[in-house]
Motif scaffolding. Sequence first.
Motif, PDB file in Angstrom:
ATOM      1  N   LEU A  91       0.933  -1.188   0.133  1.00  0.00           N
ATOM      2  CA  LEU A  91      -0.080  -0.004  -0.014  1.00  0.00           C
ATOM      3  C   LEU A  91       0.926   1.282   0.012  1.00  0.00           C
ATOM      4  CD1 LEU A  91      -3.151  -0.665   2.401  1.00  0.00           C
ATOM      5  CD2 LEU A  91      -3.081   0.184  -0.039  1.00  0.00           C
ATOM      6  N   GLN A  92       0.707   1.971  -1.085  1.00  0.00           N
ATOM      7  CA  GLN A  92       1.304   3.179  -1.096  1.00  0.00           C
ATOM      8  C   GLN A  92       0.277   4.470  -0.651  1.00  0.00           C
ATOM      9  OE1 GLN A  92       4.862   3.900  -1.534  1.00  0.00           O
ATOM     10  NE2 GLN A  92       4.535   1.760  -1.330  1.00  0.00           N
ATOM     11  N   ASP A  93       0.807   5.290   0.115  1.00  0.00           N
ATOM     12  CA  ASP A  93       0.052   6.461   0.652  1.00  0.00           C
ATOM     13  C   ASP A  93      -0.103   7.547  -0.413  1.00  0.00           C
ATOM     14  OD1 ASP A  93      -1.505   7.772   2.175  1.00  0.00           O
ATOM     15  OD2 ASP A  93       0.083   8.765   3.651  1.00  0.00           O
ATOM     16  N   GLU A  94      -0.605   7.093  -1.573  1.00  0.00           N
ATOM     17  CA  GLU A  94      -0.598   8.187  -2.609  1.00  0.00           C
ATOM     18  C   GLU A  94      -2.070   8.297  -3.310  1.00  0.00           C
ATOM     19  OE1 GLU A  94       2.445   7.111  -5.236  1.00  0.00           O
ATOM     20  OE2 GLU A  94       3.996   7.770  -4.099  1.00  0.00           O
ATOM     21  N   VAL A  95      -2.806   9.267  -3.204  1.00  0.00           N
ATOM     22  CA  VAL A  95      -3.989   9.431  -3.692  1.00  0.00           C
ATOM     23  C   VAL A  95      -3.849  10.844  -4.812  1.00  0.00           C
ATOM     24  CG1 VAL A  95      -5.234   8.493  -1.992  1.00  0.00           C
ATOM     25  CG2 VAL A  95      -4.878  10.772  -1.953  1.00  0.00           C
ATOM     26  N   ALA A 129      -0.583  12.601  -0.573  1.00  0.00           N
ATOM     27  CA  ALA A 129      -0.844  11.811   0.184  1.00  0.00           C
ATOM     28  C   ALA A 129      -2.357  11.401   0.728  1.00  0.00           C
ATOM     29  CB  ALA A 129      -0.273  11.742   1.424  1.00  0.00           C
ATOM     30  N   SER A 130      -2.878  10.679   1.407  1.00  0.00           N
ATOM     31  CA  SER A 130      -4.256  10.290   1.600  1.00  0.00           C
ATOM     32  C   SER A 130      -4.720  11.301   2.710  1.00  0.00           C
ATOM     33  CB  SER A 130      -4.587   8.966   2.327  1.00  0.00           C
ATOM     34  OG  SER A 130      -3.640   8.925   3.455  1.00  0.00           O
ATOM     35  N   LEU A 131      -4.023  11.789   3.402  1.00  0.00           N
ATOM     36  CA  LEU A 131      -4.417  12.985   4.417  1.00  0.00           C
ATOM     37  C   LEU A 131      -4.008  14.449   4.069  1.00  0.00           C
ATOM     38  CD1 LEU A 131      -3.958  10.865   7.775  1.00  0.00           C
ATOM     39  CD2 LEU A 131      -5.749  11.049   6.361  1.00  0.00           C
ATOM     40  N   GLY A 132      -2.844  14.500   3.586  1.00  0.00           N
ATOM     41  CA  GLY A 132      -2.515  15.909   3.166  1.00  0.00           C
ATOM     42  C   GLY A 132      -1.529  15.823   1.854  1.00  0.00           C
TER      43      GLY A 132
END
Length: 560
Positions: A91-95, A129-132
């Motif tokens: 899982l990569q924290d990229e969106v 990232a997912s949150l920022g």
Amino acid sequence: MVTLVNLRAYWRFFVVARQFLPLLVAYARDRRRFLLFGGGRRVDAETRRRRANRLLDSLLTLGPTFIKLGQLLSTRPDILPPEYIEELAQLQDEVPPADWERAREVIEAELGPVDDVFDDFDPEPISGASLGQVYTAKVDGEAVAVKVRRPDIESLVEADLRVIRWSLPILLTFIDDSRSFSLENLADEFARTIREEMDYEREADMLREIRANFAGDEAIVIPPVVESRSGPRVLTMEYVPGTKINDLDELAARDINRTEIAENLQRAYLQMIIEDGVFHADPHPGNLAVTDDGRIIFYDFGMSGRVDEFIQDKIVDFYVAVANQDIDGILDALIEIGTLSPEADRQVMGEVMELAIQDVRGEDIEQYRVQQIVGQIEDSIYEFPFRLPKNLALVLRVATVVEGVCVTLDPEFDFIAIATDYLTEQGYREEGVRQFFEDAGDQVQQSVQSAVRAPPKVERALDRIDRENFHVRAGFEDDEGVFDRLAKRLIYGLLLTAGVLSTSLLYSFATVRSTAVAAAFSVGMAFLLYRSFRSRSGLRATPQFTRQNLKQRQRGSDGD
């Protein structure tokens, strides 16, 4: 506001349930093949791998909160099988980045008009990232990186946390009791962790502390916080550009010594975990870069953790034991940390660790990878109903990820050699030897004292036996309920015998209705007695993990 969060949570619950329903049905059929009846199904490694891949897709579809949940689950081998851990570790924290105008609203709500606060601001994010997401800007002519919390992420996270809390009782029906405690604790830990990661003031505090710990280290660069341009939802730091740590071609073009970079990175994490007690907990290549003069840059301290002194001491014991190839020392450290139950079969676990080290040594007896040893331990943790302390779960994941980065930099990188040198330089190995002799001296002293005290006690016991004034009290631990089942079977057997005799007598001397009642009672007792013997928790105890079991699983993984 509360009503809106609730409405969003209800809708998200429906969306989440729809995503996970196929997996839940599959898990239910594992327990009862036809959902309401039938025996259980055996699930092989390939099936678990397919399900893990499906779970990964569902987490990505559900968005930021569940991506973070998957990342946390990938650190918990006490909850999920190895196949799931391996899949979720990807899982990569990229969106995709949020719309600039909405991100601008967040900045201006925190700091004021963008054009007044910054000399220049590039609306194209350099990372998301997912949150920022992170932007570049200028303050007083100096380049800065501006981390901005995603717009409206708070309400989405709160709604998803409610969904997770509502879903927990359902999930607990699909797992055994030994893991339910870990799963409930995981839900609480996740809620705390994700809220902490959204708090940029906390991140700034962790960054300052870690930066201070490396103030005199010329090999490490941690960008300072720009205090006047930071707040709970916006974090501004000096912008320090560098080459991504896994861009081997660019590092080679800049004539940077990759082996030295790997050693410095490993030493930095050993210092953070063993010495400082506070560490950067997300060391994937996107958060690590290298300056032109070979210094390592750390980015993004949203995921960071603390280690208390007790865990630090036990980690040192573990590293020293691995360096010395001391199986008993490894087991002692795992037991004292709380990973391994004191009641576990020490001989079996010793064989597991011995096989693990033999397996990863290869032809060169001196070189083996801690990542593989940790992998074997994680497999064992799932096979046994153990619990993994949350602090240690994060440390284990950091250790394996860091070593993966180091091996990418230098395929011949030897973690154990670097750790051994570090422990020796810091005096930990000598301290371990000194402690060993102190403990040995204490044991000798206790043995002598016991030898002196034992003969008088034996003599007193023999006198009491001679006077017929000797009583024996015995206590039994029956965690598996063996005596309870034996008692039930005895009662069922007696009642069945009485029922058969009654049925025979009533059939000969009484009415058909009385005979039918007695016969029905007998059939009921027969069914209960039969079911008690069919129960999986019968008297026979099957070892959960054996040497043959480990070898079979190793052959299976090699075949994959």
